[in-house]
Motif scaffolding. Structure first.
Motif, PDB file in Angstrom:
ATOM      1  N   VAL A 193       0.833  -1.203   0.000  1.00  0.00           N
ATOM      2  CA  VAL A 193       0.000   0.000   0.000  1.00  0.00           C
ATOM      3  C   VAL A 193       0.870   1.256   0.000  1.00  0.00           C
ATOM      4  CG1 VAL A 193      -1.766   1.298   1.258  1.00  0.00           C
ATOM      5  CG2 VAL A 193      -1.911  -1.196   1.122  1.00  0.00           C
ATOM      6  N   ALA A 194       1.982   1.226   0.718  1.00  0.00           N
ATOM      7  CA  ALA A 194       2.892   2.371   0.718  1.00  0.00           C
ATOM      8  C   ALA A 194       3.433   2.642  -0.690  1.00  0.00           C
ATOM      9  CB  ALA A 194       4.042   2.131   1.692  1.00  0.00           C
ATOM     10  N   LEU A 195       3.739   1.597  -1.425  1.00  0.00           N
ATOM     11  CA  LEU A 195       4.230   1.763  -2.797  1.00  0.00           C
ATOM     12  C   LEU A 195       3.143   2.331  -3.705  1.00  0.00           C
ATOM     13  CD1 LEU A 195       6.341  -1.499  -3.266  1.00  0.00           C
ATOM     14  CD2 LEU A 195       7.187   0.842  -3.015  1.00  0.00           C
ATOM     15  N   VAL A 196       1.919   1.866  -3.519  1.00  0.00           N
ATOM     16  CA  VAL A 196       0.803   2.390  -4.307  1.00  0.00           C
ATOM     17  C   VAL A 196       0.635   3.888  -4.077  1.00  0.00           C
ATOM     18  CG1 VAL A 196      -1.722   2.347  -4.535  1.00  0.00           C
ATOM     19  CG2 VAL A 196      -0.446   0.199  -4.449  1.00  0.00           C
ATOM     20  N   ALA A 197       0.930   4.341  -2.854  1.00  0.00           N
ATOM     21  CA  ALA A 197       0.725   5.748  -2.498  1.00  0.00           C
ATOM     22  C   ALA A 197       1.825   6.675  -3.008  1.00  0.00           C
ATOM     23  CB  ALA A 197       0.635   5.873  -0.972  1.00  0.00           C
ATOM     24  N   VAL A 198       2.911   6.143  -3.544  1.00  0.00           N
ATOM     25  CA  VAL A 198       4.037   6.990  -3.979  1.00  0.00           C
ATOM     26  C   VAL A 198       3.620   8.077  -4.968  1.00  0.00           C
ATOM     27  CG1 VAL A 198       6.211   6.986  -5.270  1.00  0.00           C
ATOM     28  CG2 VAL A 198       5.835   5.303  -3.453  1.00  0.00           C
ATOM     29  N   PRO A 199       2.838   7.768  -6.026  1.00  0.00           N
ATOM     30  CA  PRO A 199       2.500   8.819  -6.992  1.00  0.00           C
ATOM     31  C   PRO A 199       1.312   9.692  -6.591  1.00  0.00           C
ATOM     32  CG  PRO A 199       1.761   6.689  -7.808  1.00  0.00           C
ATOM     33  CD  PRO A 199       2.405   6.442  -6.476  1.00  0.00           C
ATOM     34  N   ALA A 200       0.763   9.500  -5.400  1.00  0.00           N
ATOM     35  CA  ALA A 200      -0.458  10.216  -5.012  1.00  0.00           C
ATOM     36  C   ALA A 200      -0.252  11.707  -4.802  1.00  0.00           C
ATOM     37  CB  ALA A 200      -1.040   9.590  -3.736  1.00  0.00           C
ATOM     38  N   VAL A 201       0.970  12.114  -4.473  1.00  0.00           N
ATOM     39  CA  VAL A 201       1.264  13.542  -4.260  1.00  0.00           C
ATOM     40  C   VAL A 201       2.368  13.943  -5.239  1.00  0.00           C
ATOM     41  CG1 VAL A 201       1.918  15.316  -2.599  1.00  0.00           C
ATOM     42  CG2 VAL A 201       0.701  13.267  -1.821  1.00  0.00           C
ATOM     43  N   PRO A 202       2.012  14.587  -6.344  1.00  0.00           N
ATOM     44  CA  PRO A 202       3.014  14.955  -7.352  1.00  0.00           C
ATOM     45  C   PRO A 202       4.145  15.793  -6.760  1.00  0.00           C
ATOM     46  CG  PRO A 202       0.792  15.280  -8.199  1.00  0.00           C
ATOM     47  CD  PRO A 202       0.648  14.980  -6.735  1.00  0.00           C
ATOM     48  N   GLY A 203       5.375  15.415  -7.094  1.00  0.00           N
ATOM     49  CA  GLY A 203       6.540  16.150  -6.615  1.00  0.00           C
ATOM     50  C   GLY A 203       6.965  15.808  -5.206  1.00  0.00           C
TER      51      GLY A 203
END
Length: 257
Positions: A193-203
């Motif tokens: 789940v942590a990996l899935v969340a990586v692109p959730a906040v651009p930059g």
């Protein structure tokens, strides 16, 4: 029971427990329940994909706040509102300052008290407001946020059902699933789940995973408190955990430093 059959029965149980997907129930016992609760984050990912697609599709046709409100309503519909009901019942029990059996009796009542109403209003408002903001991001970021929030909420269920956490009652969903999840599933689920969340906040690729970890840490503390107050977990506690973690993840993803 063959391993493949056990995983299939567990996945079907996870779907029927956590969503309204109409699948035929397979074998139901504590071993199957353990598989189901370990697979709960996977069900969250599937649900998140549906909700994320709905949010993005509606945001292209309507104001973000409208798209978010419909998405939150769809989430309740696709889960029968059971998690929200569990949240209201759990908060009512906590607000009563009662313990053990007395608190459990409050949770069994069909009505919703003032504490439960306030909890529902706050959670639904925060989820709608945060999803409205997330809908304005690029589609990969918005979809990642929906996936991370829903999957993290169900990962909270996996954590609540780990070995060593008792059931508050001798019957019901809590008794079936309490203590059925081994130590590996929560670790694997958290990393995924942590990996899935990586692109959730651009930059800010670190923010999504950090938010997931922080929300799960809050859930762990809340679960410890609930076990002390109630004597263990119940189905309502699992539902409350889903809503609390999902809301915290959405909120954390829209914060900026």
């Amino acid at each position: 029971m063959p391993a493949e059959s056990g995983r299939g029965d567990g996945f079907r149980l996870a779907l029927t427990t956590l969503t309204t997907v109409p699948v035929r129930a397979g074998r139901i016992d504590r071993a199957t329940a353990g598989t189901a609760m370990a697979l709960a984050p996977l069900v969250g990912l599937l649900l998140g994909a549906v909700l994320g697609a709905l949010l993005l599709g509606l945001a292209a046709l309507a104001p973000p706040l409208v798209a978010a409100g419909v998405t939150v309503a769809a989430a309740a519909l696709l889960t029968r509102g059971l998690h929200l009901d569990g949240l209201a019942d759990t908060v009512d029990a906590l607000g009563s300052y009662r313990r053990g059996t007395a608190a459990l009796e409050i949770m069994k009542k069909p009505d919703v008290g003032p504490f439960g109403v306030v909890a529902l209003v706050v959670v639904l408002l925060v989820q709608t407001a945060t999803l409205a903001e997330l809908a304005g991001r690029s589609w990969p970021a918005a979809l990642a946020a929906a996936l991370a929030g829903t999957a993290a909420g169900r990962l909270g269920v996996t954590l609540a059902c780990r070995r060593g956490v008792p059931a508050a009652r001798p019957d019901g969903l809590g008794a079936l699933v309490a203590g059925t999840v081994g130590p590996l599933a929560p670790v694997v689920g958290t990393v995924a789940v942590a990996l899935v969340a990586v692109p959730a906040v651009p930059g800010r690729p670190w923010q999504g995973p950090l938010v997931v970890l922080a929300a799960l840490a809050v859930a762990t503390g809340l679960l410890r408190h609930l076990v002390r107050r109630l004597g263990g977990i119940t189905g309502d506690v699992l539902g409350a955990t889903v809503e609390v973690v999902t809301t915290l993840v959405y909120l954390g993803l829209v914060l900026s430093g």
